[in-house]
Scaffold this motif. Sequence first.
Motif, PDB file in Angstrom:
ATOM      1  N   THR A   1       0.861  -1.174   0.000  1.00 30.20           N
ATOM      2  CA  THR A   1       0.000   0.000   0.000  1.00 30.20           C
ATOM      3  C   THR A   1       0.900   1.227   0.000  1.00 30.20           C
ATOM      4  O   THR A   1       2.123   1.113  -0.057  1.00 30.20           O
ATOM      5  N   CYS A   2       0.290   2.401   0.007  1.00 29.43           N
ATOM      6  CA  CYS A   2       1.035   3.659  -0.092  1.00 29.43           C
ATOM      7  C   CYS A   2       0.506   4.610   0.981  1.00 29.43           C
ATOM      8  O   CYS A   2      -0.659   4.493   1.403  1.00 29.43           O
ATOM      9  N   PRO A   3       1.319   5.577   1.407  1.00 26.53           N
ATOM     10  CA  PRO A   3       0.876   6.478   2.479  1.00 26.53           C
ATOM     11  C   PRO A   3      -0.471   7.148   2.203  1.00 26.53           C
ATOM     12  O   PRO A   3      -1.267   7.336   3.132  1.00 26.53           O
ATOM     13  N   GLN A   4      -0.740   7.489   0.937  1.00 29.47           N
ATOM     14  CA  GLN A   4      -1.999   8.190   0.652  1.00 29.47           C
ATOM     15  C   GLN A   4      -3.214   7.362   1.043  1.00 29.47           C
ATOM     16  O   GLN A   4      -4.240   7.909   1.450  1.00 29.47           O
ATOM     17  N   TYR A   5      -3.103   6.043   0.952  1.00 31.44           N
ATOM     18  CA  TYR A   5      -4.266   5.198   1.270  1.00 31.44           C
ATOM     19  C   TYR A   5      -4.424   4.980   2.774  1.00 31.44           C
ATOM     20  O   TYR A   5      -5.439   4.443   3.226  1.00 31.44           O
ATOM     21  N   LEU A   6      -3.415   5.379   3.525  1.00 29.11           N
ATOM     22  CA  LEU A   6      -3.459   5.223   4.985  1.00 29.11           C
ATOM     23  C   LEU A   6      -3.947   6.490   5.681  1.00 29.11           C
ATOM     24  O   LEU A   6      -4.323   6.455   6.852  1.00 29.11           O
ATOM     25  N   TYR A   7      -3.891   7.619   4.972  1.00 25.14           N
ATOM     26  CA  TYR A   7      -4.199   8.903   5.619  1.00 25.14           C
ATOM     27  C   TYR A   7      -5.259   9.739   4.902  1.00 25.14           C
ATOM     28  O   TYR A   7      -5.956  10.520   5.534  1.00 25.14           O
ATOM     29  N   LEU A   8      -5.325   9.662   3.581  1.00 24.49           N
ATOM     30  CA  LEU A   8      -6.153  10.599   2.823  1.00 24.49           C
ATOM     31  C   LEU A   8      -7.488   9.949   2.465  1.00 24.49           C
ATOM     32  O   LEU A   8      -7.615   8.723   2.491  1.00 24.49           O
ATOM     33  N   SER A   9      -8.472  10.772   2.121  1.00 18.86           N
ATOM     34  CA  SER A   9      -9.809  10.205   1.877  1.00 18.86           C
ATOM     35  C   SER A   9     -10.559  10.989   0.805  1.00 18.86           C
ATOM     36  O   SER A   9     -10.178  12.110   0.438  1.00 18.86           O
ATOM     37  N   ILE A  10     -11.636  10.374   0.341  1.00 19.84           N
ATOM     38  CA  ILE A  10     -12.515  11.060  -0.622  1.00 19.84           C
ATOM     39  C   ILE A  10     -13.012  12.362   0.007  1.00 19.84           C
ATOM     40  O   ILE A  10     -12.919  13.442  -0.580  1.00 19.84           O
ATOM     41  N   GLU A  11     -13.538  12.250   1.234  1.00 15.83           N
ATOM     42  CA  GLU A  11     -14.216  13.393   1.854  1.00 15.83           C
ATOM     43  C   GLU A  11     -13.276  14.573   2.089  1.00 15.83           C
ATOM     44  O   GLU A  11     -13.630  15.724   1.822  1.00 15.83           O
ATOM     45  N   ASP A  12     -12.067  14.279   2.605  1.00 18.63           N
ATOM     46  CA  ASP A  12     -11.171  15.374   3.005  1.00 18.63           C
ATOM     47  C   ASP A  12     -10.276  15.864   1.870  1.00 18.63           C
ATOM     48  O   ASP A  12      -9.689  16.943   1.968  1.00 18.63           O
TER      49      ASP A  12
END
Length: 471
Positions: free
Chosen positions: A270-281
């Motif tokens: 996986t990658c950091p973006q999938y651990l922290y970032l989201s559709i909503e934010d």
Amino acid sequence: MATTLISGGTVVSAIGRREADVLIDGESIAAILAPGHAAAYGITPDSVIDATGKYVVPGGVDAHVHMSLPFGGTVSADDFDTGSRAAAWGGVTTIVDFASQQVGQDVYETLAARHEEAAGECHVDYAFHQIIGDVNEASLKAMTYLVDNEGITSFKMFMAYPGVYYSDDGQILRAMQNASESGALMMMHAENGIAIDVLIGQALARGETDPKYHAFTRPEETESEATHRAIKLARVAGNVPLYIVHMSASEALEEVSRAQHMGLNVFAETCPQYLYLSIEDHLAQPGFEGSKWVCSTPLRSKHEHHHKDLWKGLRMNELAVVSTDHCPFCFKDQKELGLGDFSKIPNGMGGVEHRMEMIYQGVVMGEMTLERWVETCCTTPARMFGLDKKGVLEPGADADVLVWDPNAQTRIGVNDKHHMNFDHSSFEGFVVDGKVDTVISRGMVVVQNDTYLGRKGHGRFVKRGLSTYLH
Ligand code: URP
Ligand code: ZN
Ligand code: ZN
């Protein structure tokens, strides 16, 4: 040969930590010594780096980056010079990029062209995977040749992007059978691109053109179904080692976990973006702002359980590796190509500089151990992709070292820490614990005291062996 002693620090490996000094001789690690023993043995190093109160870990290995990748009518904004320099700033001393064959192209020519682009440009060591986008007798033969002669031991295929990189199941099976014979590893972009294109067409027909529809037209079922299919095809091809790239969805992770329980040679990153970032934010920010976070697989909803499950997957080794899929595009003129039509936004975001920082924050948050940080970001990517001298601090290994200060903080953002060549930051506003203190690439100090000391051309191409993760 110049010798350097990194003294007073805590050396952290994938399996433990201890107070120790690291002796570098030229480009290699010469010894790991009990504290103070260098002097007792009469060793007088040419230079000493004081790592008191700091962690000393192997330089990071980012096994999935795209410098200067042509995509959607433009080219990703970091080239080998700027991207590998940013990697060094982030404590990463090896990057693995891709040579890319598309329909009608000759594999050897695409690899030669990629070598030409990278030669003399890189600040840290680099290697290539080969993308196979046109399976035929010639490309299958070339796959075997690359494994045996060129140090290219992994091949990426795409179940997404019809008309660009896409391969159908028959083509994938044939390539997997070839890899099964040569011992190579297959990497898969697992998304059902044919179904996604139907959903995109329907969304656009309804007038749904904003960036957030990128995610809504790539629901998690399209990722998990493709993951499932790739796993089954790999099994049919003789249990060829399969590595699913950039995993973002819980359901896809379940497929990997199930396969692993069945004893199949299935791995995932996986990658950091999938651990922290989201559709909503992020992706659904007002106006066209969300385009900055258009990537595939897409960001997922924070109201579901993806972040939590992916952290769990990292702890449990269902996810073996954290890569970045570094593929940045500027907002101005590049992401803007998709104004009024999300499907034309070039896919990708940048993060090669921030992986060590964002995943160390997982240690701080209690999501993983310090050792697991080293394992997922340094040791396993090296072993997975046959980088024998990378990812560990042991005598004979390349002197790729990151000295990490756990008592400092890192502010991420275009006006804070940002050395990548694009006009925004995917992790804008994150303030994380820990900081890159000193970075050494094959014996050369490239970052120290917030100063860049490296140089373009220092990085060398590394021929890779077969994955040592299984054998
Ligand atoms: O959005 C992404 N991931 N862009 C880079 C190309 C790929 O699919 O890895
Ligand atoms: Zn991909
Ligand atoms: Zn990628």
